[in-house]
Every structure is written in structure tokens, then in C-alpha cells.
Design a protein around this motif. Structure first.
Motif, PDB file in Angstrom:
ATOM      1  N   THR A 248       0.070  16.557  -0.937  1.00  0.00           N
ATOM      2  CA  THR A 248       1.045  16.622  -2.026  1.00  0.00           C
ATOM      3  C   THR A 248       0.960  17.973  -2.732  1.00  0.00           C
ATOM      4  OG1 THR A 248       0.922  14.237  -2.346  1.00  0.00           O
ATOM      5  CG2 THR A 248       1.834  15.518  -4.149  1.00  0.00           C
TER       6      THR A 248
ATOM      7  N   ARG B  24       2.449   1.740  -3.428  1.00  0.00           N
ATOM      8  CA  ARG B  24       1.494   2.241  -4.415  1.00  0.00           C
ATOM      9  C   ARG B  24       1.198   3.725  -4.169  1.00  0.00           C
ATOM     10  NH1 ARG B  24      -4.159  -0.674  -4.959  1.00  0.00           N
ATOM     11  NH2 ARG B  24      -3.376  -1.203  -2.922  1.00  0.00           N
ATOM     12  N   ARG B  25       1.097   4.122  -2.885  1.00  0.00           N
ATOM     13  CA  ARG B  25       0.843   5.525  -2.572  1.00  0.00           C
ATOM     14  C   ARG B  25       2.013   6.405  -2.983  1.00  0.00           C
ATOM     15  NH1 ARG B  25      -0.172   6.370   3.326  1.00  0.00           N
ATOM     16  NH2 ARG B  25       2.061   6.333   3.317  1.00  0.00           N
ATOM     17  N   ARG B  26       3.245   5.935  -2.760  1.00  0.00           N
ATOM     18  CA  ARG B  26       4.421   6.709  -3.183  1.00  0.00           C
ATOM     19  C   ARG B  26       4.478   6.839  -4.693  1.00  0.00           C
ATOM     20  NH1 ARG B  26       7.095   3.717   0.903  1.00  0.00           N
ATOM     21  NH2 ARG B  26       7.839   2.286  -0.692  1.00  0.00           N
TER      22      ARG B  26
ATOM     23  N   LEU C 135      -4.813   8.363  -5.540  1.00  0.00           N
ATOM     24  CA  LEU C 135      -4.561   8.716  -4.150  1.00  0.00           C
ATOM     25  C   LEU C 135      -5.849   9.133  -3.457  1.00  0.00           C
ATOM     26  CD1 LEU C 135      -1.389  10.924  -4.663  1.00  0.00           C
ATOM     27  CD2 LEU C 135      -1.459   8.619  -3.747  1.00  0.00           C
ATOM     28  N   SER C 136      -5.846   9.070  -2.132  1.00  0.00           N
ATOM     29  CA  SER C 136      -6.985   9.568  -1.368  1.00  0.00           C
ATOM     30  C   SER C 136      -6.947  11.093  -1.381  1.00  0.00           C
ATOM     31  CB  SER C 136      -6.939   9.046   0.063  1.00  0.00           C
ATOM     32  OG  SER C 136      -5.818   9.583   0.728  1.00  0.00           O
TER      33      SER C 136
ATOM     34  N   ASP D  21      -4.249  12.695   0.777  1.00  0.00           N
ATOM     35  CA  ASP D  21      -2.918  12.544   0.177  1.00  0.00           C
ATOM     36  C   ASP D  21      -2.725  13.517  -0.978  1.00  0.00           C
ATOM     37  OD1 ASP D  21      -2.156  10.572   1.938  1.00  0.00           O
ATOM     38  OD2 ASP D  21      -2.716   8.918   0.604  1.00  0.00           O
TER      39      ASP D  21
ATOM     40  N   SER E  95       1.893   9.349  -5.725  1.00  0.00           N
ATOM     41  CA  SER E  95       2.347  10.683  -5.357  1.00  0.00           C
ATOM     42  C   SER E  95       3.404  11.180  -6.343  1.00  0.00           C
ATOM     43  CB  SER E  95       2.915  10.669  -3.942  1.00  0.00           C
ATOM     44  OG  SER E  95       3.300  11.951  -3.548  1.00  0.00           O
TER      45      SER E  95
ATOM     46  N   ILE F 200       0.841  -1.200   0.000  1.00  0.00           N
ATOM     47  CA  ILE F 200       0.000   0.000   0.000  1.00  0.00           C
ATOM     48  C   ILE F 200       0.876   1.250   0.000  1.00  0.00           C
ATOM     49  CG2 ILE F 200      -1.604   1.348   1.413  1.00  0.00           C
ATOM     50  CD1 ILE F 200      -2.891  -1.333   2.225  1.00  0.00           C
ATOM     51  N   ASP F 201       1.920   1.266   0.826  1.00  0.00           N
ATOM     52  CA  ASP F 201       2.825   2.419   0.870  1.00  0.00           C
ATOM     53  C   ASP F 201       3.538   2.610  -0.460  1.00  0.00           C
ATOM     54  OD1 ASP F 201       2.133   2.967   3.461  1.00  0.00           O
ATOM     55  OD2 ASP F 201       3.920   2.022   4.344  1.00  0.00           O
TER      56      ASP F 201
END
Length: 127
Positions: free
Chosen positions: A81, A46-48, A73-74, A77, A51, A43-44
Motif C-alpha cells: 500500500t 477487513r483488509r480492504r 494489516l500485515s 500489505d 487499506s 477477511i478480504d
């Protein structure tokens, strides 16, 4: 050892059986923790990646439009960003996109007609 023989049970209360049961329990806990850490790292990651893609789009232009479908992204997030790169965020649900304005005040939601909608998306405030 105490002989614990419940009807239908084959547990004798021996030390070997106790350690086997304890070993199975510890193995299950270790597997559970490993799976949780693996899922969290995915999950981290994919979020990076999401971003990074958003930061590439926020390249210094005064206005940037990013469709919801291209940004996985949510909303918090996306907001953090955008603010980190000097943009104010305004979600536009009518055309299904995020609108970013460079150099706008970081409190871009004040005075915006969609402020209530954005506040509800970010932290669950009632509309």
C-alpha cells in the motif's frame, strides 16, 4: 444389491441408503465450501477497509507515522500500500509504529540499520 451386514451395522446396501449417504456427504461439502467462502470474503473486506484507512493517513505529507495498533494489516500489505502511494516503509519496533517517507527510494530497507529485522518480518529471512 449385495447384502452387506457387518456385525452391528444396519446398512443393507440398498440404493436409497446409498443416495442418502451420498446426499449427506454432498451437503457437508457444500456447507464447508460456503463457510470457507464466507470467511474469505470477511477477511478480504477487513483488509480492504484497513487499506483504505492507511491510504487516508498517507495524504501526501513527507513523513507519516502510524502506530501498529491503528493499522491491522500485515506487513506485506502495509508495504505494498505504501509503495503504491509513493511512500517507503520503515517499521520502528522501538516505538511500535510504522514510519513512511514520501518520495524515498522504494528500496528503503537497503542501508537501514533495521533492514535485517524488516526482511525477516516480510519474508522470514534469518536475522
Amino acid at each position: 444389491m449385495v447384502d452387506v451386514n457387518v456385525a452391528g451395522s444396519k446398512f443393507n446396501g440398498s440404493t436409497t441408503e446409498y443416495f442418502e449417504t451420498l446426499g449427506i456427504f454432498v451437503a457437508l461439502v457444500i456447507v464447508g465450501i460456503s463457510v470457507a467462502l464466507f470467511v474469505r470474503s470477511r477477511i478480504d473486506k477487513r483488509r480492504r477497509a484497513g487499506s483504505r484507512l492507511l491510504v487516508q493517513r498517507l495524504d501526501g505529507r513527507p513523513l507519516v507515522y502510524v502506530p501498529y495498533a491503528e493499522c491491522a494489516l500485515s506487513v506485506p500489505d502495509v508495504l505494498s500500500t505504501a509503495q503504491a502511494h509513493g511512500y517507503a516503509l520503515t517499521p520502528n519496533p522501538a516505538v511500535l509504529r510504522y514510519e513512511f517517507a514520501r518520495g524515498a527510494p522504494q528500496t528503503a530497507f537497503t542501508g537501514n540499520p533495521r533492514a535485517a529485522y524488516v526482511a525477516q518480518m516480510l519474508d522470514g529471512r534469518p536475522l
